[in-house]
Write a protein that holds these residues in place. Sequence first.
Motif, PDB file in Angstrom:
ATOM      1  N   ASP A 219      16.063   3.012 -28.045  1.00  0.00           N
ATOM      2  CA  ASP A 219      15.960   1.569 -28.217  1.00  0.00           C
ATOM      3  C   ASP A 219      15.246   1.056 -29.542  1.00  0.00           C
ATOM      4  N   TYR A 220      14.066   1.847 -29.816  1.00  0.00           N
ATOM      5  CA  TYR A 220      13.228   1.599 -31.010  1.00  0.00           C
ATOM      6  C   TYR A 220      13.854   2.079 -32.203  1.00  0.00           C
ATOM      7  N   VAL A 221      14.538   3.055 -32.340  1.00  0.00           N
ATOM      8  CA  VAL A 221      15.357   3.615 -33.356  1.00  0.00           C
ATOM      9  C   VAL A 221      16.584   2.374 -33.742  1.00  0.00           C
ATOM     10  N   ALA A 222      17.079   1.978 -32.635  1.00  0.00           N
ATOM     11  CA  ALA A 222      17.957   0.521 -32.980  1.00  0.00           C
ATOM     12  C   ALA A 222      17.400  -0.293 -33.654  1.00  0.00           C
ATOM     13  N   ALA A 223      16.140  -0.572 -33.440  1.00  0.00           N
ATOM     14  CA  ALA A 223      15.499  -1.752 -33.997  1.00  0.00           C
ATOM     15  C   ALA A 223      15.391  -1.297 -35.509  1.00  0.00           C
ATOM     16  N   MET A 224      15.109   0.138 -35.755  1.00  0.00           N
ATOM     17  CA  MET A 224      14.971   0.374 -37.428  1.00  0.00           C
ATOM     18  C   MET A 224      16.304  -0.037 -37.899  1.00  0.00           C
ATOM     19  N   ALA A 239       8.641  -3.919 -28.812  1.00  0.00           N
ATOM     20  CA  ALA A 239       7.960  -3.547 -27.874  1.00  0.00           C
ATOM     21  C   ALA A 239       8.705  -4.265 -26.825  1.00  0.00           C
ATOM     22  N   THR A 240       8.379  -3.926 -25.412  1.00  0.00           N
ATOM     23  CA  THR A 240       8.873  -4.302 -24.048  1.00  0.00           C
ATOM     24  C   THR A 240       8.442  -5.518 -23.621  1.00  0.00           C
ATOM     25  N   GLY A 241       7.003  -5.733 -23.903  1.00  0.00           N
ATOM     26  CA  GLY A 241       6.615  -6.999 -23.418  1.00  0.00           C
ATOM     27  C   GLY A 241       5.796  -6.674 -21.991  1.00  0.00           C
ATOM     28  N   VAL A 282      -0.004  -4.626 -25.690  1.00  0.00           N
ATOM     29  CA  VAL A 282       1.329  -5.054 -25.317  1.00  0.00           C
ATOM     30  C   VAL A 282       1.955  -5.698 -26.007  1.00  0.00           C
ATOM     31  N   GLY A 283       3.253  -5.781 -26.381  1.00  0.00           N
ATOM     32  CA  GLY A 283       3.658  -6.525 -27.545  1.00  0.00           C
ATOM     33  C   GLY A 283       4.567  -7.726 -27.282  1.00  0.00           C
ATOM     34  N   ASP A 284       4.614  -8.474 -28.303  1.00  0.00           N
ATOM     35  CA  ASP A 284       5.586  -9.737 -28.071  1.00  0.00           C
ATOM     36  C   ASP A 284       6.747  -9.403 -29.174  1.00  0.00           C
ATOM     37  N   ALA A 285       7.913  -9.302 -28.698  1.00  0.00           N
ATOM     38  CA  ALA A 285       8.893  -8.670 -29.716  1.00  0.00           C
ATOM     39  C   ALA A 285       9.989  -9.788 -29.865  1.00  0.00           C
ATOM     40  N   SER A 286       9.218 -11.185 -29.806  1.00  0.00           N
ATOM     41  CA  SER A 286      10.289 -12.260 -29.943  1.00  0.00           C
ATOM     42  C   SER A 286      10.869 -12.397 -31.464  1.00  0.00           C
ATOM     43  N   PRO A 296      15.268  -4.264 -25.329  1.00  0.00           N
ATOM     44  CA  PRO A 296      15.315  -3.109 -24.690  1.00  0.00           C
ATOM     45  C   PRO A 296      16.419  -2.918 -23.681  1.00  0.00           C
ATOM     46  N   THR A 297      16.811  -1.674 -23.433  1.00  0.00           N
ATOM     47  CA  THR A 297      17.817  -1.586 -22.596  1.00  0.00           C
ATOM     48  C   THR A 297      17.543  -0.695 -21.349  1.00  0.00           C
ATOM     49  N   ALA A 298      16.298  -0.132 -21.346  1.00  0.00           N
ATOM     50  CA  ALA A 298      15.923   0.503 -20.355  1.00  0.00           C
ATOM     51  C   ALA A 298      14.505   0.140 -19.614  1.00  0.00           C
ATOM     52  N   THR A 299      14.242   0.145 -18.367  1.00  0.00           N
ATOM     53  CA  THR A 299      13.077  -0.291 -17.729  1.00  0.00           C
ATOM     54  C   THR A 299      11.938   0.739 -17.796  1.00  0.00           C
ATOM     55  N   PHE A 300      10.735   0.333 -17.525  1.00  0.00           N
ATOM     56  CA  PHE A 300       9.805   1.383 -17.337  1.00  0.00           C
ATOM     57  C   PHE A 300      10.050   2.661 -16.561  1.00  0.00           C
ATOM     58  N   GLU A 301      10.448   1.904 -15.244  1.00  0.00           N
ATOM     59  CA  GLU A 301      10.986   3.114 -14.276  1.00  0.00           C
ATOM     60  C   GLU A 301      12.102   3.878 -14.718  1.00  0.00           C
TER      61      GLU A 301
END
Length: 321
Positions: A219-224, A239-241, A282-286, A296-301
Amino acid sequence: MTRAFVTGVGGQDGGYLAEALLARGDDVHALVLHAERDAPLPDGVQRHVGDVTDVEATRRLLLDLAPDEVYNLAAISSVAHSWEWPDLAALVNGTAAVALLESAHQLQRTGHAVRFVQASSAEVFGQPDTSPQDESTPVRPVNPYGAAKAYAHLMTGVYRHRGLHASSLVLYNHESPRRPAHFVTRKITRGVAEIATGRRDRLWLGNLDARRDWGWAPDYVAAMVAAAGAEAPDDYVVATGEAHAVRDLVATAFAHVGIDDWEPLVAVDPDLIRPADAALLVGDASRARERLGWRPTATFEQVVARMVDADLGADGRAEPA
């Protein structure tokens, strides 16, 4: 066809990035360390053996290749290692990154437009007074890794003001089965897999109360890639928030293999506790959500489960490192 130049291709993010660019149809070139000159790369990546700290050689290569996009992921990627080699972290994570920015700027002055993406880190914020953090949070690192990344992050803004399409992505913790074994997340998922299969009886860790914002590396690579393609460059928190403690990650990993009473299986090793650990990050990706359409596409779990499953392997046994 877009020509992309990637440093740090041998790392977790570099591999995912190369695959994403190839899937897009790009002509992908990568700088590979001499020690990794024979390491496998995704099919289609053209390798160039060198080192970002060799500024003159890297600059010649960049000017010769004339890429449309430059992604700088090369780094001493471990905070713990940066305490062992602070001078090397400063050189690789800071000075070499700025030299690459200057090389891209020189290329642009020849009339060839180039877009630059710097992989920064939430460690640049160090001990933030507020949470969540966003792009306006003061840069105040507390370790050599964060300090070097902060220099490159700030200089990305300087080159943006000089007319270079340069974006710095403040990446919060992001994981995958490709994360090296010395990182705490992979240490946990491998350890849990080995305990579940009877190959280990205890997991040794450092500070269980450290809290981080963990996401899924692809997901983070997709942001790049999205930042490189954006109309205007900027800084972006990715970030996921959501913040979770290390003990939450441990509990989630054990729960995935059916172990609920995990505390007796985990011990704290004082030698694994960092000299200075960042506060709640913890980040705010607004901004990334609004300007790049990123989420993000995946949850922590899900992230933890995927890593544990990979470490268990297809046959249910813990895979070798």
